[in-house]
Write a protein that holds these residues in place. Structure first.
Motif, PDB file in Angstrom:
ATOM      1  N   GLY A 125       0.854  -1.193   0.000  1.00 55.70           N
ATOM      2  CA  GLY A 125       0.000   0.000   0.000  1.00 55.70           C
ATOM      3  C   GLY A 125       0.881   1.230   0.000  1.00 55.70           C
ATOM      4  N   PRO A 126       0.641   2.170   0.920  1.00 56.96           N
ATOM      5  CA  PRO A 126       1.448   3.393   0.938  1.00 56.96           C
ATOM      6  C   PRO A 126       2.794   3.212   1.636  1.00 56.96           C
ATOM      7  CG  PRO A 126      -0.212   3.478   2.657  1.00 56.96           C
ATOM      8  CD  PRO A 126      -0.424   2.185   1.929  1.00 56.96           C
ATOM      9  N   LEU A 127       3.017   2.039   2.228  1.00 61.12           N
ATOM     10  CA  LEU A 127       4.259   1.823   2.988  1.00 61.12           C
ATOM     11  C   LEU A 127       5.379   1.393   2.060  1.00 61.12           C
ATOM     12  CD1 LEU A 127       2.528  -0.388   5.649  1.00 61.12           C
ATOM     13  CD2 LEU A 127       3.554   1.820   6.189  1.00 61.12           C
ATOM     14  N   VAL A 128       6.583   1.914   2.304  1.00 63.36           N
ATOM     15  CA  VAL A 128       7.722   1.420   1.540  1.00 63.36           C
ATOM     16  C   VAL A 128       8.766   0.850   2.501  1.00 63.36           C
ATOM     17  CG1 VAL A 128       7.412   3.038  -0.372  1.00 63.36           C
ATOM     18  CG2 VAL A 128       8.970   3.641   1.481  1.00 63.36           C
ATOM     19  N   GLY A 129       9.559  -0.079   1.992  1.00 62.33           N
ATOM     20  CA  GLY A 129      10.618  -0.688   2.797  1.00 62.33           C
ATOM     21  C   GLY A 129      11.098  -1.963   2.119  1.00 62.33           C
ATOM     22  N   GLY A 130      12.388  -2.035   1.869  1.00 62.06           N
ATOM     23  CA  GLY A 130      12.942  -3.225   1.229  1.00 62.06           C
ATOM     24  C   GLY A 130      13.761  -4.057   2.194  1.00 62.06           C
ATOM     25  N   SER A 131      13.930  -3.565   3.427  1.00 65.07           N
ATOM     26  CA  SER A 131      14.741  -4.295   4.400  1.00 65.07           C
ATOM     27  C   SER A 131      14.013  -5.566   4.816  1.00 65.07           C
ATOM     28  CB  SER A 131      14.986  -3.427   5.632  1.00 65.07           C
ATOM     29  OG  SER A 131      13.750  -3.115   6.229  1.00 65.07           O
TER      30      SER A 131
END
Ligand SMILES: Nc1ncnc2c1ncn2[C@@H]1O[C@H](COP(=O)(O)OP(=O)(O)OP(=O)(O)O)[C@@H](O)[C@H]1O
Length: 448
Positions: free
Chosen positions: A133-139
Protein backbone atom coordinates in the motif's frame (compact mmCIF):
# COMPACT_ATOMS: atom_id res chain seq x y z
CA UNK A 1 -18.90 -10.41 7.57
CA UNK A 2 -19.90 -11.79 10.99
CA UNK A 3 -21.52 -9.18 13.15
CA UNK A 4 -21.72 -11.38 16.23
CA UNK A 5 -18.81 -11.08 18.64
CA UNK A 6 -16.41 -13.98 18.34
CA UNK A 7 -16.05 -15.50 21.83
CA UNK A 8 -12.46 -15.44 23.10
CA UNK A 9 -12.00 -19.15 22.42
CA UNK A 10 -12.92 -18.61 18.76
CA UNK A 11 -10.35 -15.85 18.57
CA UNK A 12 -7.70 -18.17 19.90
CA UNK A 13 -8.85 -20.93 17.54
CA UNK A 14 -8.87 -18.67 14.51
CA UNK A 15 -5.35 -17.53 15.36
CA UNK A 16 -4.28 -21.10 15.89
CA UNK A 17 -5.72 -22.11 12.53
CA UNK A 18 -3.34 -19.63 10.93
CA UNK A 19 -0.40 -21.36 12.53
CA UNK A 20 1.31 -24.57 11.55
CA UNK A 21 2.58 -27.09 14.09
CA UNK A 22 6.05 -26.14 15.35
CA UNK A 23 8.85 -27.17 13.03
CA UNK A 24 12.59 -26.65 13.07
CA UNK A 25 13.82 -23.97 10.67
CA UNK A 26 17.29 -22.83 9.72
CA UNK A 27 18.30 -19.30 10.60
CA UNK A 28 21.37 -17.21 9.93
CA UNK A 29 22.69 -14.49 12.22
CA UNK A 30 25.23 -11.82 11.48
CA UNK A 31 26.38 -8.38 12.52
CA UNK A 32 26.95 -5.61 9.99
CA UNK A 33 26.98 -1.83 9.80
CA UNK A 34 23.23 -1.80 10.41
CA UNK A 35 23.44 -3.92 13.58
CA UNK A 36 22.63 -7.50 14.57
CA UNK A 37 20.27 -9.58 12.45
CA UNK A 38 18.72 -13.01 12.47
CA UNK A 39 16.74 -14.23 9.47
CA UNK A 40 14.97 -17.48 8.83
CA UNK A 41 15.94 -19.16 5.58
CA UNK A 42 13.39 -19.84 2.86
CA UNK A 43 13.65 -22.46 0.10
CA UNK A 44 15.89 -20.08 -1.77
CA UNK A 45 17.36 -17.03 -0.10
CA UNK A 46 19.39 -14.47 -1.98
CA UNK A 47 22.14 -12.74 0.03
CA UNK A 48 23.78 -9.47 -0.99
CA UNK A 49 24.17 -5.80 -0.27
CA UNK A 50 21.39 -4.91 -2.77
CA UNK A 51 18.18 -3.76 -1.10
CA UNK A 52 16.27 -6.25 -3.25
CA UNK A 53 18.02 -9.26 -1.67
CA UNK A 54 16.11 -11.36 0.84
CA UNK A 55 19.08 -11.04 3.17
CA UNK A 56 20.55 -7.56 2.89
CA UNK A 57 24.05 -7.20 4.33
CA UNK A 58 25.15 -3.63 5.03
CA UNK A 59 28.82 -4.18 4.14
CA UNK A 60 30.53 -2.70 1.05
CA UNK A 61 32.77 -5.78 0.75
CA UNK A 62 29.67 -7.90 0.09
CA UNK A 63 28.62 -7.94 -3.58
CA UNK A 64 25.13 -6.73 -4.43
CA UNK A 65 24.09 -10.26 -5.37
CA UNK A 66 26.62 -12.26 -3.42
CA UNK A 67 25.37 -15.76 -2.76
CA UNK A 68 22.31 -17.93 -2.37
CA UNK A 69 21.19 -20.34 0.32
CA UNK A 70 19.01 -23.15 -0.95
CA UNK A 71 17.62 -26.42 0.27
CA UNK A 72 17.50 -29.69 -1.60
CA UNK A 73 16.86 -33.26 -0.53
CA UNK A 74 20.45 -33.55 0.72
CA UNK A 75 20.28 -30.52 2.96
CA UNK A 76 21.16 -26.86 2.94
CA UNK A 77 23.65 -25.37 0.51
CA UNK A 78 25.38 -22.07 0.00
CA UNK A 79 26.34 -21.09 -3.55
CA UNK A 80 28.56 -18.17 -4.46
CA UNK A 81 27.08 -16.11 -7.31
CA UNK A 82 30.43 -14.93 -8.68
CA UNK A 83 30.95 -12.37 -5.95
CA UNK A 84 33.85 -9.95 -5.91
CA UNK A 85 35.33 -11.07 -2.58
CA UNK A 86 34.19 -14.67 -2.47
CA UNK A 87 32.24 -16.94 -0.12
CA UNK A 88 34.09 -18.98 2.51
CA UNK A 89 32.89 -21.88 4.66
CA UNK A 90 35.12 -22.40 7.68
CA UNK A 91 37.78 -20.29 5.92
CA UNK A 92 37.79 -22.40 2.73
CA UNK A 93 36.71 -20.55 -0.38
CA UNK A 94 33.77 -22.33 -2.00
CA UNK A 95 31.66 -22.13 -5.13
CA UNK A 96 29.04 -24.32 -3.55
CA UNK A 97 29.08 -26.22 -0.28
CA UNK A 98 26.74 -28.09 1.99
CA UNK A 99 26.45 -26.42 5.36
CA UNK A 100 25.14 -27.50 8.77
CA UNK A 101 23.96 -25.89 12.00
CA UNK A 102 26.98 -24.18 13.54
CA UNK A 103 28.71 -23.53 10.16
CA UNK A 104 30.36 -20.13 9.76
CA UNK A 105 29.99 -18.61 6.31
CA UNK A 106 32.04 -15.54 5.41
CA UNK A 107 30.94 -13.25 2.62
CA UNK A 108 33.36 -10.39 2.02
CA UNK A 109 34.10 -9.07 5.50
CA UNK A 110 30.89 -10.37 7.13
CA UNK A 111 30.51 -13.73 8.84
CA UNK A 112 27.11 -15.41 9.01
CA UNK A 113 26.44 -18.16 11.51
CA UNK A 114 23.99 -20.90 10.70
CA UNK A 115 21.62 -21.91 13.47
CA UNK A 116 18.13 -23.32 13.88
CA UNK A 117 15.00 -22.52 15.83
CA UNK A 118 11.53 -23.91 16.41
CA UNK A 119 8.83 -21.96 14.66
CA UNK A 120 5.12 -22.08 13.98
CA UNK A 121 5.17 -19.50 11.21
CA UNK A 122 3.64 -20.29 7.85
CA UNK A 123 3.18 -18.36 4.66
CA UNK A 124 5.68 -16.14 2.94
CA UNK A 125 8.01 -14.81 5.54
CA UNK A 126 9.16 -11.94 3.37
CA UNK A 127 6.81 -9.82 1.32
CA UNK A 128 8.00 -10.09 -2.28
CA UNK A 129 7.84 -6.34 -2.99
CA UNK A 130 9.26 -3.17 -1.49
CA UNK A 131 5.84 -1.63 -1.05
CA UNK A 132 2.72 -2.53 0.82
CA UNK A 133 0.00 0.00 0.00
CA UNK A 134 1.45 3.39 0.94
CA UNK A 135 4.26 1.82 2.99
CA UNK A 136 7.72 1.42 1.54
CA UNK A 137 10.62 -0.69 2.80
CA UNK A 138 12.94 -3.22 1.23
CA UNK A 139 14.74 -4.30 4.40
CA UNK A 140 14.19 -7.75 5.78
CA UNK A 141 12.41 -6.35 8.86
CA UNK A 142 9.96 -4.28 6.79
CA UNK A 143 9.28 -7.06 4.31
CA UNK A 144 8.62 -9.45 7.17
CA UNK A 145 6.26 -6.83 8.61
CA UNK A 146 4.48 -6.44 5.25
CA UNK A 147 4.06 -10.22 4.98
CA UNK A 148 2.39 -10.29 8.43
CA UNK A 149 0.16 -7.35 7.53
CA UNK A 150 -0.98 -9.05 4.32
CA UNK A 151 -1.70 -12.26 6.17
CA UNK A 152 -3.68 -10.69 9.02
CA UNK A 153 -5.43 -7.96 7.03
CA UNK A 154 -7.61 -10.66 5.51
CA UNK A 155 -8.91 -11.69 8.96
CA UNK A 156 -11.10 -9.82 11.44
CA UNK A 157 -8.58 -10.17 14.27
CA UNK A 158 -7.80 -7.09 16.36
CA UNK A 159 -4.35 -5.73 15.61
CA UNK A 160 -2.18 -3.84 18.08
CA UNK A 161 0.65 -1.88 16.49
CA UNK A 162 3.49 -0.89 18.77
CA UNK A 163 6.35 1.36 17.75
CA UNK A 164 8.12 4.62 18.46
CA UNK A 165 6.67 7.91 17.30
CA UNK A 166 6.85 8.46 13.54
CA UNK A 167 7.49 4.81 12.63
CA UNK A 168 4.36 4.67 10.49
CA UNK A 169 1.77 3.18 12.85
CA UNK A 170 -1.12 5.20 11.42
CA UNK A 171 -0.02 4.43 7.87
CA UNK A 172 0.10 0.73 8.78
CA UNK A 173 -3.42 0.88 10.19
CA UNK A 174 -4.67 2.41 6.92
CA UNK A 175 -2.76 -0.14 4.87
CA UNK A 176 -4.38 -2.97 6.87
CA UNK A 177 -7.83 -1.49 6.30
CA UNK A 178 -7.17 -1.03 2.57
CA UNK A 179 -5.94 -4.62 2.24
CA UNK A 180 -8.90 -6.04 4.17
CA UNK A 181 -12.33 -7.19 2.97
CA UNK A 182 -13.64 -4.06 4.76
CA UNK A 183 -11.82 -1.68 2.42
CA UNK A 184 -15.07 -0.29 0.97
CA UNK A 185 -16.23 0.53 4.52
CA UNK A 186 -15.22 3.56 6.60
CA UNK A 187 -11.86 3.99 8.37
CA UNK A 188 -12.43 6.06 11.50
CA UNK A 189 -9.57 7.40 13.63
CA UNK A 190 -9.85 8.15 17.34
CA UNK A 191 -6.77 9.86 18.77
CA UNK A 192 -7.02 8.76 22.40
CA UNK A 193 -4.32 11.28 23.42
CA UNK A 194 -6.43 14.19 22.24
CA UNK A 195 -9.88 13.35 23.63
CA UNK A 196 -10.72 14.99 26.97
CA UNK A 197 -11.59 12.35 29.61
CA UNK A 198 -15.14 13.66 30.03
CA UNK A 199 -15.91 13.28 26.31
CA UNK A 200 -14.42 9.83 25.72
CA UNK A 201 -17.58 7.83 26.03
CA UNK A 202 -19.49 10.14 23.70
CA UNK A 203 -16.58 10.22 21.21
CA UNK A 204 -16.51 6.41 21.00
CA UNK A 205 -20.16 5.49 21.46
CA UNK A 206 -22.08 8.70 20.68
CA UNK A 207 -24.78 10.45 22.72
CA UNK A 208 -28.45 11.29 22.51
CA UNK A 209 -29.77 14.85 22.52
CA UNK A 210 -29.74 16.26 26.06
CA UNK A 211 -27.47 13.51 27.44
CA UNK A 212 -25.36 16.25 29.05
CA UNK A 213 -25.42 20.06 29.12
CA UNK A 214 -23.61 20.65 25.81
CA UNK A 215 -25.37 17.77 24.00
CA UNK A 216 -27.69 20.02 21.98
CA UNK A 217 -28.09 17.37 19.29
CA UNK A 218 -27.62 13.62 19.05
CA UNK A 219 -24.16 12.56 17.84
CA UNK A 220 -22.94 9.31 16.34
CA UNK A 221 -19.83 7.86 17.99
CA UNK A 222 -16.75 6.48 16.24
CA UNK A 223 -17.91 2.86 16.49
CA UNK A 224 -21.23 3.49 14.75
CA UNK A 225 -19.56 5.76 12.20
CA UNK A 226 -17.17 2.90 11.37
CA UNK A 227 -19.91 0.26 10.97
CA UNK A 228 -18.79 -2.18 8.26
CA UNK A 229 -15.24 -0.80 8.42
CA UNK A 230 -12.35 -0.25 10.81
CA UNK A 231 -11.89 1.83 13.97
CA UNK A 232 -8.32 2.94 14.51
CA UNK A 233 -7.67 3.68 18.20
CA UNK A 234 -4.46 5.70 18.06
CA UNK A 235 -2.43 6.16 21.28
CA UNK A 236 -4.52 3.48 23.01
CA UNK A 237 -2.10 3.63 25.97
CA UNK A 238 -3.68 7.01 26.83
CA UNK A 239 -7.17 5.52 27.25
CA UNK A 240 -8.32 6.56 30.75
CA UNK A 241 -8.55 3.63 33.16
CA UNK A 242 -12.25 4.44 33.78
CA UNK A 243 -12.99 3.95 30.06
CA UNK A 244 -11.24 0.61 29.79
CA UNK A 245 -14.06 -1.64 31.09
CA UNK A 246 -16.54 0.22 28.86
CA UNK A 247 -14.43 -0.38 25.76
CA UNK A 248 -13.93 -4.02 26.77
CA UNK A 249 -17.69 -4.49 27.06
CA UNK A 250 -18.22 -3.10 23.57
CA UNK A 251 -15.52 -5.33 22.10
CA UNK A 252 -17.07 -8.36 23.78
CA UNK A 253 -20.70 -7.63 22.95
CA UNK A 254 -20.14 -5.80 19.66
CA UNK A 255 -22.89 -3.43 20.69
CA UNK A 256 -22.70 0.20 21.77
CA UNK A 257 -24.97 2.21 24.01
CA UNK A 258 -24.81 5.96 23.29
CA UNK A 259 -24.51 8.18 26.37
CA UNK A 260 -27.99 8.97 27.69
CA UNK A 261 -29.64 6.09 25.81
CA UNK A 262 -30.86 2.74 27.09
CA UNK A 263 -30.73 1.20 23.64
CA UNK A 264 -27.85 -1.12 22.65
CA UNK A 265 -26.97 -0.88 18.97
CA UNK A 266 -25.14 -3.63 17.12
CA UNK A 267 -21.92 -2.60 15.35
CA UNK A 268 -19.69 -4.51 12.96
CA UNK A 269 -16.20 -3.08 13.25
CA UNK A 270 -12.62 -4.29 13.07
CA UNK A 271 -10.32 -2.79 15.71
CA UNK A 272 -6.80 -1.68 14.97
CA UNK A 273 -5.01 0.16 17.76
CA UNK A 274 -1.56 1.69 18.13
CA UNK A 275 0.70 2.92 20.88
CA UNK A 276 4.27 4.00 21.43
CA UNK A 277 4.09 2.47 24.93
CA UNK A 278 4.61 -1.12 25.94
CA UNK A 279 1.12 -2.02 27.11
CA UNK A 280 2.45 -5.18 28.78
CA UNK A 281 4.50 -3.12 31.22
CA UNK A 282 1.43 -0.91 31.73
CA UNK A 283 -0.58 -4.04 32.54
CA UNK A 284 2.08 -5.05 35.09
CA UNK A 285 1.94 -1.55 36.59
CA UNK A 286 -1.85 -1.68 36.84
CA UNK A 287 -2.37 1.14 34.32
CA UNK A 288 -3.93 -1.03 31.62
CA UNK A 289 -6.42 -3.87 31.96
CA UNK A 290 -4.97 -7.23 31.05
CA UNK A 291 -8.25 -8.51 29.56
CA UNK A 292 -8.51 -5.43 27.34
CA UNK A 293 -4.88 -5.83 26.30
CA UNK A 294 -5.54 -9.39 25.10
CA UNK A 295 -8.72 -8.30 23.31
CA UNK A 296 -6.83 -5.59 21.45
CA UNK A 297 -3.65 -7.56 20.79
CA UNK A 298 -5.14 -10.47 18.81
CA UNK A 299 -2.17 -9.81 16.55
CA UNK A 300 0.66 -7.80 18.11
CA UNK A 301 2.77 -6.02 15.51
CA UNK A 302 6.09 -4.41 16.41
CA UNK A 303 7.29 -1.69 14.06
CA UNK A 304 11.08 -1.28 14.09
CA UNK A 305 12.56 2.19 14.62
CA UNK A 306 14.29 3.62 11.55
CA UNK A 307 17.76 3.24 13.10
CA UNK A 308 17.22 -0.54 13.01
CA UNK A 309 16.63 -0.59 9.24
CA UNK A 310 18.75 2.28 7.89
CA UNK A 311 19.08 0.44 4.57
CA UNK A 312 15.51 1.67 3.87
CA UNK A 313 16.47 5.36 4.11
CA UNK A 314 17.39 5.82 0.41
CA UNK A 315 14.08 4.30 -0.72
CA UNK A 316 12.14 6.40 1.79
CA UNK A 317 13.95 9.57 0.68
CA UNK A 318 13.17 8.78 -2.96
CA UNK A 319 9.50 8.17 -2.13
CA UNK A 320 9.15 11.35 -0.08
CA UNK A 321 10.99 13.41 -2.70
CA UNK A 322 9.14 11.83 -5.62
CA UNK A 323 12.33 11.41 -7.67
CA UNK A 324 15.84 9.95 -7.46
CA UNK A 325 17.55 11.89 -4.64
CA UNK A 326 20.76 13.81 -5.32
CA UNK A 327 23.85 12.19 -3.71
CA UNK A 328 24.42 15.10 -1.28
CA UNK A 329 20.92 14.67 0.09
CA UNK A 330 21.44 10.93 0.59
CA UNK A 331 24.77 11.60 2.26
CA UNK A 332 23.10 14.07 4.63
CA UNK A 333 20.59 11.42 5.72
CA UNK A 334 23.19 8.75 6.49
CA UNK A 335 24.47 8.00 9.99
CA UNK A 336 21.90 10.02 11.88
CA UNK A 337 19.90 8.62 14.79
CA UNK A 338 16.46 9.69 13.41
CA UNK A 339 14.91 9.66 16.86
CA UNK A 340 11.65 10.84 15.29
CA UNK A 341 11.87 8.04 12.72
CA UNK A 342 10.25 8.39 9.26
CA UNK A 343 8.32 11.52 10.29
CA UNK A 344 11.56 13.26 11.19
CA UNK A 345 13.13 12.07 7.94
CA UNK A 346 10.13 13.49 6.04
CA UNK A 347 10.40 16.84 7.86
CA UNK A 348 14.10 16.92 7.11
CA UNK A 349 13.57 16.23 3.38
CA UNK A 350 10.94 18.96 3.24
CA UNK A 351 13.31 21.43 4.87
CA UNK A 352 16.14 20.31 2.58
CA UNK A 353 13.91 20.93 -0.43
CA UNK A 354 13.57 24.54 0.62
CA UNK A 355 17.05 25.36 1.83
CA UNK A 356 19.35 22.57 0.63
CA UNK A 357 20.69 19.62 2.69
CA UNK A 358 23.50 21.49 4.42
CA UNK A 359 21.30 24.30 5.73
CA UNK A 360 18.64 21.78 6.70
CA UNK A 361 21.26 19.89 8.72
CA UNK A 362 22.33 23.09 10.48
CA UNK A 363 18.73 23.93 11.28
CA UNK A 364 18.61 20.69 13.23
CA UNK A 365 15.94 18.16 12.49
CA UNK A 366 16.44 16.09 15.60
CA UNK A 367 13.67 15.54 18.05
CA UNK A 368 14.06 17.65 21.13
CA UNK A 369 12.66 16.52 24.40
CA UNK A 370 10.67 18.91 26.59
CA UNK A 371 13.61 19.08 28.97
CA UNK A 372 16.08 20.09 26.27
CA UNK A 373 13.99 22.77 24.52
CA UNK A 374 15.36 26.01 25.92
CA UNK A 375 14.97 29.66 25.11
CA UNK A 376 18.49 29.81 23.71
CA UNK A 377 17.67 26.95 21.37
CA UNK A 378 14.60 28.87 20.26
CA UNK A 379 16.76 31.90 19.50
CA UNK A 380 19.20 29.67 17.65
CA UNK A 381 16.28 28.31 15.67
CA UNK A 382 15.18 31.82 14.76
CA UNK A 383 18.62 32.84 13.55
CA UNK A 384 18.92 29.58 11.66
CA UNK A 385 15.66 30.44 9.88
CA UNK A 386 16.93 33.92 9.07
CA UNK A 387 20.23 32.67 7.69
CA UNK A 388 18.49 29.83 5.89
CA UNK A 389 16.23 32.32 4.13
CA UNK A 390 19.26 34.14 2.77
CA UNK A 391 20.59 31.01 1.14
CA UNK A 392 17.39 29.59 -0.28
CA UNK A 393 17.97 27.56 -3.40
CA UNK A 394 15.01 28.55 -5.56
CA UNK A 395 15.08 25.30 -7.44
CA UNK A 396 11.76 23.78 -6.66
CA UNK A 397 8.27 24.82 -7.69
CA UNK A 398 6.65 27.71 -5.83
CA UNK A 399 4.27 25.29 -4.15
CA UNK A 400 7.06 23.09 -2.82
CA UNK A 401 8.97 26.15 -1.64
CA UNK A 402 5.94 27.61 0.10
CA UNK A 403 4.98 24.31 1.79
CA UNK A 404 8.52 23.77 3.07
CA UNK A 405 8.69 27.28 4.49
CA UNK A 406 5.31 26.96 6.09
CA UNK A 407 6.62 23.86 7.87
CA UNK A 408 9.68 25.74 9.11
CA UNK A 409 7.63 28.72 10.28
CA UNK A 410 5.04 26.50 11.93
CA UNK A 411 7.71 24.64 13.87
CA UNK A 412 9.36 27.87 14.98
CA UNK A 413 6.06 29.38 16.14
CA UNK A 414 5.12 26.26 18.09
CA UNK A 415 8.54 26.00 19.75
CA UNK A 416 8.24 29.55 21.08
CA UNK A 417 4.60 29.12 22.05
CA UNK A 418 5.34 25.98 24.08
CA UNK A 419 8.36 27.53 25.77
CA UNK A 420 6.30 30.57 26.77
CA UNK A 421 3.62 28.36 28.28
CA UNK A 422 6.00 25.86 29.92
CA UNK A 423 4.46 23.24 27.63
CA UNK A 424 0.97 23.74 29.02
CA UNK A 425 -1.07 22.72 25.96
CA UNK A 426 -4.37 24.21 27.16
CA UNK A 427 -2.81 27.63 27.91
CA UNK A 428 -0.81 27.59 24.67
CA UNK A 429 -3.90 26.64 22.62
CA UNK A 430 -5.90 29.48 24.22
CA UNK A 431 -3.26 32.08 23.39
CA UNK A 432 -2.75 30.81 19.84
CA UNK A 433 -6.49 30.60 19.19
CA UNK A 434 -6.11 26.92 18.29
CA UNK A 435 -8.20 23.95 19.20
CA UNK A 436 -6.37 21.93 21.91
CA UNK A 437 -6.70 18.71 19.87
CA UNK A 438 -5.26 20.38 16.79
CA UNK A 439 -2.37 21.85 18.79
CA UNK A 440 -1.68 18.41 20.21
CA UNK A 441 -1.42 17.02 16.66
CA UNK A 442 0.88 19.83 15.55
CA UNK A 443 3.17 19.25 18.52
CA UNK A 444 3.39 15.56 17.69
CA UNK A 445 3.91 16.27 14.00
CA UNK A 446 6.89 18.51 14.73
CA UNK A 447 8.25 16.23 17.49
CA UNK A 448 8.30 19.10 19.97
N1 LIG B 1 7.20 2.72 5.79
C1 LIG B 1 6.83 3.96 5.42
N2 LIG B 1 6.74 4.27 4.12
C2 LIG B 1 6.39 5.50 3.72
N3 LIG B 1 6.09 6.51 4.57
C3 LIG B 1 6.16 6.26 5.87
C4 LIG B 1 6.52 4.97 6.37
N4 LIG B 1 6.49 5.01 7.72
C5 LIG B 1 6.12 6.25 8.06
N5 LIG B 1 5.90 7.02 6.96
C6 LIG B 1 5.53 8.45 6.95
O1 LIG B 1 6.07 9.01 8.15
C7 LIG B 1 5.14 9.90 8.74
C8 LIG B 1 4.76 9.43 10.13
O2 LIG B 1 3.97 8.25 10.01
P1 LIG B 1 2.75 7.96 11.00
O3 LIG B 1 2.00 9.20 11.31
O4 LIG B 1 1.99 6.81 10.44
O5 LIG B 1 3.60 7.52 12.28
P2 LIG B 1 3.07 7.10 13.74
O6 LIG B 1 3.93 5.96 14.16
O7 LIG B 1 1.59 6.87 13.70
O8 LIG B 1 3.44 8.38 14.59
P3 LIG B 1 2.83 8.83 16.06
O9 LIG B 1 3.11 7.71 17.00
O10 LIG B 1 3.64 10.04 16.38
O11 LIG B 1 1.38 9.10 15.84
C9 LIG B 1 3.98 10.01 7.79
O12 LIG B 1 4.21 11.10 6.93
C10 LIG B 1 4.03 8.71 7.02
O13 LIG B 1 3.46 8.86 5.76
Amino acid sequence: MPSNPPPPQTLVNSLASLQAPPTRRSIVSWVDAAGEHTVQLQDRTLVGSAAESAIVIADPTVSRLHAEFHFDERGLWVRDLGSRNGTFVENVMVREARIETGSKIRMGGTTLKLGSEMTTEVGPQFWPAHRFGPLVGGSASMRRLFASLARFAATDLSILIQGETGTGKELIARAVHDASPRKQGPFVIVDCAAVPDALFESELFGHVKGAFTSAVAAREGAFEAADGGTVFLDEIGELPIAMQPKLLRVLESRTVRPVGSSEHRRVDVRIVSATHRDLRTMVNAGAFREDLYFRLAGVPILVPPLREHPEDIPLLVETILGRVPPPELLAATANRPWLGNVRELRNFIERARAVGPQQALQMGGQASTPETTTTSQTAEGASAVTSALKSVAFKQSFREFRDAWLEIGEREYLTRLLTQHSRNISGAAREAGLDRTYLHRLVRKHLL
